[in-house]
Every structure is written in structure tokens, then in C-alpha cells.
Design a protein around this motif. Structure first.
Motif, PDB file in Angstrom:
ATOM      1  N   THR A 163      42.296  -8.847  -8.263  1.00  0.00           N
ATOM      2  CA  THR A 163      43.190  -9.499  -7.662  1.00  0.00           C
ATOM      3  C   THR A 163      43.444 -10.919  -8.009  1.00  0.00           C
ATOM      4  O   THR A 163      42.492 -11.925  -8.006  1.00  0.00           O
ATOM      5  CB  THR A 163      43.090  -9.430  -6.199  1.00  0.00           C
ATOM      6  OG1 THR A 163      42.841  -8.225  -5.744  1.00  0.00           O
ATOM      7  CG2 THR A 163      44.350  -9.845  -5.242  1.00  0.00           C
ATOM      8  N   GLN A 216      46.982 -18.024 -10.906  1.00  0.00           N
ATOM      9  CA  GLN A 216      46.745 -17.009 -11.790  1.00  0.00           C
ATOM     10  C   GLN A 216      47.990 -16.044 -11.635  1.00  0.00           C
ATOM     11  O   GLN A 216      48.501 -15.620 -12.908  1.00  0.00           O
ATOM     12  CB  GLN A 216      45.427 -16.254 -11.733  1.00  0.00           C
ATOM     13  CG  GLN A 216      44.219 -17.057 -11.984  1.00  0.00           C
ATOM     14  CD  GLN A 216      42.901 -16.259 -11.731  1.00  0.00           C
ATOM     15  OE1 GLN A 216      42.983 -15.250 -10.998  1.00  0.00           O
ATOM     16  NE2 GLN A 216      41.918 -16.515 -12.418  1.00  0.00           N
ATOM     17  N   GLY A 234      36.802 -20.585 -17.936  1.00  0.00           N
ATOM     18  CA  GLY A 234      36.531 -19.993 -16.898  1.00  0.00           C
ATOM     19  C   GLY A 234      37.625 -19.891 -15.731  1.00  0.00           C
ATOM     20  O   GLY A 234      37.290 -19.419 -14.509  1.00  0.00           O
ATOM     21  N   GLY A 268      40.222 -18.253 -15.851  1.00  0.00           N
ATOM     22  CA  GLY A 268      40.913 -16.611 -15.855  1.00  0.00           C
ATOM     23  C   GLY A 268      42.049 -16.537 -16.589  1.00  0.00           C
ATOM     24  O   GLY A 268      42.745 -15.465 -16.569  1.00  0.00           O
ATOM     25  N   LYS A 269      41.966 -17.102 -18.150  1.00  0.00           N
ATOM     26  CA  LYS A 269      43.260 -17.021 -18.782  1.00  0.00           C
ATOM     27  C   LYS A 269      43.188 -15.673 -19.485  1.00  0.00           C
ATOM     28  O   LYS A 269      44.053 -14.951 -19.709  1.00  0.00           O
ATOM     29  CB  LYS A 269      42.730 -17.923 -20.215  1.00  0.00           C
ATOM     30  CG  LYS A 269      42.882 -19.319 -19.557  1.00  0.00           C
ATOM     31  CD  LYS A 269      42.856 -20.345 -20.992  1.00  0.00           C
ATOM     32  CE  LYS A 269      41.583 -20.550 -21.594  1.00  0.00           C
ATOM     33  NZ  LYS A 269      40.352 -21.125 -20.593  1.00  0.00           N
ATOM     34  N   THR A 270      41.921 -15.272 -19.873  1.00  0.00           N
ATOM     35  CA  THR A 270      41.615 -13.770 -20.347  1.00  0.00           C
ATOM     36  C   THR A 270      42.457 -12.591 -19.174  1.00  0.00           C
ATOM     37  O   THR A 270      43.211 -11.885 -19.648  1.00  0.00           O
ATOM     38  CB  THR A 270      40.377 -13.467 -20.599  1.00  0.00           C
ATOM     39  OG1 THR A 270      39.946 -14.351 -21.279  1.00  0.00           O
ATOM     40  CG2 THR A 270      40.069 -12.239 -21.534  1.00  0.00           C
ATOM     41  N   ARG A 310      35.401  -6.386 -20.635  1.00  0.00           N
ATOM     42  CA  ARG A 310      36.381  -6.791 -19.893  1.00  0.00           C
ATOM     43  C   ARG A 310      37.785  -5.807 -20.039  1.00  0.00           C
ATOM     44  O   ARG A 310      38.309  -5.622 -18.907  1.00  0.00           O
ATOM     45  CB  ARG A 310      37.063  -8.258 -20.115  1.00  0.00           C
ATOM     46  CG  ARG A 310      35.783  -9.036 -19.720  1.00  0.00           C
ATOM     47  CD  ARG A 310      35.650  -9.906 -18.699  1.00  0.00           C
ATOM     48  NE  ARG A 310      37.111 -10.639 -18.364  1.00  0.00           N
ATOM     49  CZ  ARG A 310      37.305 -11.834 -18.483  1.00  0.00           C
ATOM     50  NH1 ARG A 310      36.389 -12.623 -19.156  1.00  0.00           N
ATOM     51  NH2 ARG A 310      38.493 -12.572 -18.058  1.00  0.00           N
TER      52      ARG A 310
HETATM   53  P1  ADP Z   1      38.786 -18.099 -19.375  1.00  0.00           P
HETATM   54  O1  ADP Z   1      39.479 -16.942 -20.376  1.00  0.00           O
HETATM   55  O2  ADP Z   1      39.888 -18.844 -19.076  1.00  0.00           O
HETATM   56  O3  ADP Z   1      37.706 -18.749 -19.796  1.00  0.00           O
HETATM   57  P2  ADP Z   1      38.167 -15.885 -17.833  1.00  0.00           P
HETATM   58  O4  ADP Z   1      39.329 -14.974 -17.684  1.00  0.00           O
HETATM   59  O5  ADP Z   1      37.022 -15.174 -18.954  1.00  0.00           O
HETATM   60  O6  ADP Z   1      38.502 -17.251 -18.100  1.00  0.00           O
HETATM   61  O7  ADP Z   1      37.647 -15.646 -16.355  1.00  0.00           O
HETATM   62  C1  ADP Z   1      36.407 -16.098 -16.086  1.00  0.00           C
HETATM   63  C2  ADP Z   1      35.459 -15.163 -15.423  1.00  0.00           C
HETATM   64  O8  ADP Z   1      36.184 -15.077 -13.970  1.00  0.00           O
HETATM   65  C3  ADP Z   1      35.432 -14.040 -15.786  1.00  0.00           C
HETATM   66  O9  ADP Z   1      34.154 -13.090 -15.567  1.00  0.00           O
HETATM   67  C4  ADP Z   1      36.393 -13.267 -15.083  1.00  0.00           C
HETATM   68  O10 ADP Z   1      36.291 -11.826 -15.068  1.00  0.00           O
HETATM   69  C5  ADP Z   1      36.268 -13.855 -13.700  1.00  0.00           C
HETATM   70  N1  ADP Z   1      37.547 -13.855 -12.979  1.00  0.00           N
HETATM   71  C6  ADP Z   1      38.644 -14.677 -13.415  1.00  0.00           C
HETATM   72  N2  ADP Z   1      39.929 -14.532 -12.470  1.00  0.00           N
HETATM   73  C7  ADP Z   1      39.302 -13.535 -11.644  1.00  0.00           C
HETATM   74  C8  ADP Z   1      39.925 -12.930 -10.494  1.00  0.00           C
HETATM   75  N3  ADP Z   1      41.182 -13.144 -10.196  1.00  0.00           N
HETATM   76  N4  ADP Z   1      39.074 -12.145  -9.722  1.00  0.00           N
HETATM   77  C9  ADP Z   1      37.783 -11.901 -10.078  1.00  0.00           C
HETATM   78  N5  ADP Z   1      37.444 -12.408 -11.209  1.00  0.00           N
HETATM   79  C10 ADP Z   1      38.079 -13.329 -12.051  1.00  0.00           C
END
Ligand code: ADP
Ligand code: ZN
Length: 719
Positions: A186, A191, A217, A219-221, A254
Motif C-alpha cells: 500500500t 508515493q 529508501g 520508495g522510488k522502486t 522485489r
Molecule cells: P528507493 O528506490 O527510493 O531507494 P525503495 O523503493 O527501495 O526506495 O524502498 C525502500 C524500502 O522501503 C524497500 O524495502 C521497500 O520495499 C520499502 N517500501 C517502500 N515503500 C513502501 C510501501 N509503500 N509499503 C511497504 N514497503 C515500502
């Protein structure tokens, strides 16, 4: 067009009666007594060529034709990089075996007329029959896997006459379809907002570039995977470029969690069979999502809907050999020619991309907070002038103390040094002789584990000599400076009880080793991680709370235009490994220049201010991205020949308003793999098209065959 580095773009052949081909068709043609594969191009044939001289196309291959957008891309890349079109086409035909019709494999289908209701079936047998639609053909392994039974059950059904053999549909390996509606996490409100904007971009089915930024961290991915989901819903293919696909075990995990299946992969370490299957599957639209290295841009997607470049600032996207191109820039072009959306992702975007966003050419979405309870790590600089390490050591007292405290709390610590081997220089204490590579302008790097001295440019290696090769003194050769192996040695002495892992390209040779290392760290089987830039990649290690940068000044030396920017990007990324879960993170930067703007930006976290300063520094002199650069690298095994060619090119250099040529000058790597190298740098205002200037320049100078001139448009390296 033939996939050969020949200057002529296309060749004329006759299509004999009985063969059917159109632009894009793959064909076999005779060339100098050989048969070569090529692609029917569009454009006018050479009218001056007498019909009697035309040779016949020998065969039209049974493969999906190369689409228009890939053909235009091949031409575009060739023109931009000043490469022969055939050399670019070769990258788009990198799996020739995929052009043959795949061998048909046998499978099973339901026997006609067998009426289910009248049969007494074991549950296992029933599951197998349930897995087949009427008329559908599937392989035994596939059926057994879906029904969760042993292959013997399938065989038993065949023996009983309930399944009959049939040929599988022509074909290709099919990648399982990622399920866009497989439940994902979610998203937090910011995001969700960014994801919605990206989904709308993809749903528009039109070209557009979006820059997605956000702290490490944030949540860009997760957010851009939502765009991938939308692309799947649109029924189009998605391409995700990662800078180092071999290190992406956690990324793939992921993806699997988000979509339930694996994506198709493309990189240089695939087996030739997987290459063939993947290329063919992409061409047939049977690989919905492809994750790959830069070469994945040249795959034959029939309907590309989305191109994502993750860590867009990474220099790994620049290919420096053969066709010299920047995959991030070419990704934008590929997307434009395919009417696809393009997303560039980074916590620390390049000044090029930031400027494009600021000038409105790209949309810009930003995530400002780390996901969940994690805050950004506290970053401090350790002034090495005030806190010097012990003599011959490289870790300062404050860093040692911080590691000890971290380990005592049961948390993980990381020591980062972007230099492989034990010591970057080996020096004779008696006469001052330095051990250098015979083929390159480079010191030999000691690799103690292998007891060798290695050149990191050409791969030359030799045993460590027992006496100085210059003065013959015994036992006087001394390592100078630290490499990652030396940091490991020091850490072993300081923290003997810590369980260590070394992450460098010698210890993590491939994807499997990277995945195993990541798992061991996540499972807390490791206390201390020591590594090179490999550790900076997008890893998520929840128990890692301290990052120590052994030499934060390392990338700043040298006259490279982007030295500061790149150092900031790398150190920001490695810092971002700390404190990604509940426990707060801390980053210590050992530096002799703690007042340098890069250290300030890292400590304050104000990357935007740093980039604004960078821009202000580059704008007045028309340095990129406010002007254009192109490098000519002249090389020859004969030093005088290299000099003469460079001087001739210098004399013929283009002139004009807004154009300047710097050099010729010996390249910093004046000798590389036995070739003497000289550089010229063309610098032009942004509104000057450099390709015509370069083409004209090179045409004016006749050079001997033994001299090579490499053209590097938009250089990122200046060695
Ligand atoms: P970035 O790419 O910006 O470094 P990530 O997408 O890797 O960030 O997210 C960092 C961590 O937080 C990962 O382990 C990801 O699974 C978790 N995360 C990010 N957004 C969420 C969310 N909405 N719900 C649960 N976990 C999340
Ligand atoms: Zn060398």
C-alpha cells in the motif's frame, strides 16, 4: 543493411521471384564469398548500379521483421555517435541464432472424445487434465509443474490414452506474464500521487520523459513498478535498465514479490541459449517485461510502452568501447521513437537530467521522505588532519570507536573504499622505483590474496618480485596507500570477533555470489561489510546502521569536469545504505578536505544546493550540460605516428563562432594496452550541431590505417 562495421550504410540485392520480403525482414545474402545475415532496409536503391551486378538474396529468415522504430533507432544512434550504421545494427542482431525458427518441441493435448465425467480419476490425474483447455498443447514439464504432480502422472495419462502427443505452438520460449494486479504494497500518500502521475503517463501511450527523484529508501522502486503494472495493462512491453544487472538480486526479489513471476533478463553473462530464447521471445512479444543492461535497448520490442532507467546518473550506462554511447540518453531516444513513456530515476540525478527537468523538457516527481519510520542517516565528516590514523593505518580513532559501538549494539557496520586490491602503488624504499604496467600509464595494484601485481586497465598481472627490479635490493618493495584488502586486514586486527564479508569484484564475481552475500547480510550472519562501489548499489540491509567512508576525497582528484558531482553521487548512494529500518543510521566520512562543497552537501543533506552551485560553475564556460563536448582519441602502437595524426587533426580543427578545440594533448592514460593515446576535445555552444562538424573534420584528414580515432560524443570519462 549488414551488421558489419562498414562505412556504407546499406547494400543493394535483388529479391528473386518466390521470396517475399519487406523492410525489416531478416535475410541471408552473399558477401565476398560468404553468406551473411542482414536486414532489409527502407530507402531508395542505388539506381546507378547495373542490374547485372546485383546478387540475389539467398533466403528470407523465419523471424519477426525488425520493426520500424528499431530501424530508426539504429540510424539515430549511428548518426549521433558517428558510428557505421552496421556497427549499431550488430548490437541489434546480437543473437543471430534467434533468427532461425525455433525447433518445434513435442507436448501433450487432451485426447479428442474422452469424456471426463465417465472417467474415474485420481486427484493428481484430474489436476493434470484440468490444466489443459481443449485443443491446447503443453509440455510435460509444464503440465506437471502446474498440476503439482510428478512427470510420471502425465506419462500415465498418455498410456491410458487420455492425452495424445502434439507439437507445441511454433516457438519460442515464453516468459510468464507478470500480473499487474498482483497485490503490491500500500503506497504512502506522496508515493501514491507519484505513481498515479506515472501511470497516467504510460496510459497516454505517447512519448514523454519523467524524472523521479527521492532520497534513498523513499520508495522510488515501488512507485515505478506501478508504472510497469500500467504498461502491462496497456498490453505493451516494459524495459527497465539497471546499471549493474549482476548485482540486482534484491531488485529481482522485489519484482517477484510485486508481480508473482520473474522478468526476462538481458546482460552479457547470459548463456547463448538463453540469449537466443530471450531475443526471440522479445521479438514475438512474449517477454512482457525485460530487465537489462544498456545493450537491452537494442532488443526488437514490437510494442515498447515504457523505458525506465534506474540510477540514471550512473556512469556504468556509458559504453566506452566500440559504439560509444550513453544508454541513458539513448533510452530517451528509444522511447521517443517507440512512442513510449520514459522514466529516469535517481536520488542524485545528473546535472544533465536536472537541467532538462528545470527547463521543462522533463516532468519531475519527487519523494521527500524515507518510507516508514526510517529517517535519513546523520552524516558527519572526520577531519583526518585532526584525527589521523596510526602510522601505516587507514581507520581514524573516531571511526574505529563508532564501529566498536555499532558492533556492541549487535548492529551491522560497513566500511567503504572504492579501490580494489591491497595497495594502489608499490614502491622501492631503497631507490624510489615504482612498479608500473608495461602496457599502460598506470601503477600496478597489489592483490595480496593472489600474491600478484595487477594493472586495472589492461589486465596485465605479474608476481610480486622478491627484489626491486631497478636496484635489486631485496625486500624493499613496500605497499603505499590502501585498497579494500588492506582495510580488511586492518579491520580484522581491530575487530577480531566481527564476522566479516568482503564485497569487491574479485570476491563477488557474479549474480549468484552477490545474491548469496545479500542474503547472508540480511540474515545477520555478518557483522562487518567491507567493500568497493559494489556495496553502494541499491541494497536494502535493514540491520546496517553505520557506514564508514575510508577515503571520501578519493574521487575528487584529477581534472575531470564531473569529479565533484560524481563523488557526491557515489557517497550519497553509499550513505543511503545506513539506517533503512527502525534503528537510526550514521555515516562517517574520513576526509582531508572536510570543507569541500561535496562534504558540506553530504553532511547537510542539501544536494540541491550543491547541484545549483555545480550548474553556476559550468554555465559561464559553456561546459555540459550548457554546452557540448566531443572527444577524439587518437591512438597508435607507434608513438610518433600517434603524435603526427593528432597534430594533423589539430591543424584541421573546425573553427567558427561558439566552437573551440582543445589539444591535442597526451591522454592521462597516455599508454593503454600498448597504444599511445592523444586527445582532442571539441567544445561547442549548445546550439551548435557537433556531428556535422566532426564528420567534416574527420573527412578532411587522411590518416594511416594503423592510427585509430575513437569519437566520443558527450564524453563522461576523460582518461
Ligand atoms: P528507493 O528506490 O527510493 O531507494 P525503495 O523503493 O527501495 O526506495 O524502498 C525502500 C524500502 O522501503 C524497500 O524495502 C521497500 O520495499 C520499502 N517500501 C517502500 N515503500 C513502501 C510501501 N509503500 N509499503 C511497504 N514497503 C515500502
Ligand atoms: Zn596495463
Amino acid at each position: 543493411m549488414l551488421p558489419l562495421p562498414l562505412d556504407a550504410g546499406t547494400y543493394d540485392y535483388r529479391l528473386p521471384p518466390g521470396l517475399v520480403a519487406a523492410p525489416g525482414s531478416f535475410v541471408a545474402v552473399p558477401l565476398g564469398g560468404r553468406e551473411v545475415l542482414g536486414v532489409v532496409w527502407d530507402g531508395e536503391p542505388d539506381a546507378s548500379l547495373p542490374a547485372s551486378r546485383l546478387k540475389d538474396i539467398q533466403a528470407v529468415l523465419d523471424a519477426p521483421p525488425m520493426g520500424e522504430s528499431l530501424r530508426r533507432f539504429v540510424e539515430w544512434v549511428a548518426a549521433y555517435t558517428l558510428s557505421p550504421p552496421g556497427a549499431v545494427l550488430r548490437m541489434a542482431m546480437s543473437a543471430p541464432a534467434a533468427l532461425d525458427r525455433p525447433a518445434q518441441r513435442a507436448g501433450w493435448q487432451l485426447a479428442p472424445g474422452a469424456i471426463r465425467e465417465e472417467l474415474k480419476l485420481t486427484p493428481a490425474r484430474a489436476r493434470v487434465l484440468d490444466a489443459l483447455d481443449i485443443g491446447e498443447v503443453r509440455s510435460a514439464t509444464d503440465l506437471a509443474a502446474e498440476a503439482g504432480v510428478s512427470p510420471g502422472v502425465v506419462r500415465g495419462l498418455a498410456d491410458a490414452g487420455l492425452l495424445v502427443p502434439a507439437l507445441l505452438p511454433a516457438g519460442s520460449h515464453r516468459f510468464p506474464r507478470p500480473d499487474p494486479d498482483h497485490p503490491g504494497p500500500t503506497l504512502a500518500p506522496d508515493q501514491a500521487q507519484a505513481a498515479e502521475a506515472l501511470r497516467a503517463r504510460v496510459a497516454a501511450r505517447a512519448f514523454g520523459v519523467t524524472l523521479l527523484t527521492g532520497v534513498t529508501g523513499s520508495g522510488k522502486t515501488e512507485v515505478y513498478l506501478d508504472a510497469v503494472a500500467e504498461c502491462l495493462r496497456q498490453g505493451r512491453q516494459a524495459l527497465v535498465l539497471l546499471p549493474e544487472i549482476a548485482l540486482s538480486a534484491q531488485w529481482l526479489e522485489r519484482f517477484r514479490r510485486r508481480f508473482g513471476v520473474d522478468p526476462a533478463l538481458w546482460h552479457s553473462e547470459l548463456t547463448s541459449r538463453t540469449r537466443r530464447d530471450t531475443w526471440r521471445a522479445v521479438a514475438e512479444g512474449a517477454a512482457p517485461v525485460l530487465v537489462g543492461a544498456r545493450s537491452a535497448l537494442f532488443l526488437p520490442y514490437p510494442d515498447l510502452g515504457l523505458v525506465i532507467v534506474d540510477e540514471e546518473h550512473e556512469t556504468a550506462f556509458k559504453q566506452e568501447e566500440g559504439v560509444v554511447y550513453h544508454a541513458r540518453d539513448m533510452a530517451v531516444v528509444r522511447a521517443r521513437l517507440a512512442n513510449a513513456a520514459c522514466i529516469l530515476v535517481s536520488a542524485t540525478p545528473s546535472l544533465e537530467t536536472l537541467t532538462n527537468a528545470e527547463q521543462g523538457r522533463y516532468d519531475h516527481l519527487h519523494l521527500s521522505e524515507r518510507h516508514g519510520s526510517a529517517g535519513m542517516p546523520a552524516v558527519e565528516a572526520i577531519d583526518l588532519r585532526r584525527h589521523p590514523p596510526e602510522r601505516g593505518r587507514f581507520l581514524s580513532p573516531p571511526l574505529i570507536e563508532a564501529v566498536q559501538e555499532t558492533l556492541a549494539r549487535g548492529e551491522q557496520a560497513m566500511l567503504f573504499l572504492n579501490r580494489r586490491g591491497y595497495a594502489p602503488l608499490t614502491l622501492c624504499r631503497a631507490c624510489g622505483h615504482r612498479m608500473r604496467c608495461p602496457n599502460c600509464t598506470a601503477w600496478l595494484v597489489e592483490h595480496r590474496a593472489q600474491r600478484r601485481l595487477q594493472c586495472h586497465h589492461c589486465g596485465h598481472a605479474e608476481p610480486i618480485p622478491p627484489t626491486c627490479p631497478e636496484c635489486n635490493a631485496p625486500g624493499t618493495l613496500t605497499p603505499v596507500g590502501p585498497g579494500v584488502e588492506r582495510v580488511v586486514e586492518e579491520a580484522t586486527a581491530l575487530f577480531p570477533d566481527a564476522r566479516r564479508i568482503v564485497m569487491a569484484s574479485d570476491t563477488i564475481p557474479g549474480p549468484a555470489a552477490a545474491a548469496a552475500a545479500a542474503e547472508a547480510i540480511a540474515a545477520r550472519q555478518v557483522d562487518l561489510i567491507v567493500g568497493t562501489q559494489i556495496v553502494a548499489k541499491g541494497w536494502h540491509f535493514p540491520h546496517l546502521t553505520l557506514v564508514g567512508v575510508v577515503d571520501a576525497d578519493l574521487g575528487l582528484a584529477g581534472g575531470d569536469l564531473r569529479a565533484a558531482e560524481r563523488t557526491l553521487q557515489l557517497l550519497h548512494q553509499v550513505s543511503g545504505r545506513a539506517g533503512r529500518a527502525e534503528a537510526p543510521g550514521r555515516v562517517l566520512l574520513q576526509s582531508f578536505a572536510p570543507d569541500h562543497p561535496v562534504m558540506h552537501a553530504l553532511v547537510s543533506g542539501d544536494v540541491a544546493a550543491f547541484m545549483a552551485e555545480e550548474a553556476a560553475g559550468r554555465r559561464p564556460g559553456h561546459w555540459p550540460p550548457f554546452g557540448r563536448l566531443a572527444a577524439l582519441i587518437v591512438s597508435s602502437e607507434d608513438e610518433r605516428e600517434a603524435d603526427r595524426a593528432a597534430r594533423d587533426l589539430g591543424l584541421a580543427a573546425p573553427r567558427g563562432p561558439g566552437v573551440e578545440v582543445l589539444g591535442p594533448a597526451p591522454a592521462p592514460l597516455a599508454l593503454l594496452r600498448g597504444r599511445h593515446r592523444r586527445r582532442l576535445l571539441l567544445k561547442a555552444r549548445r546550439d551548435v550541431g557537433v556531428q556535422p562538424l566532426l564528420r567534416d573534420w574527420l573527412d578532411r584528414v587522411k590518416l594511416p590505417n594503423s592510427v585509430r580515432v575513437q569519437v566520443d560524443v558527450d564524453p563522461v570519462g576523460f582518461l
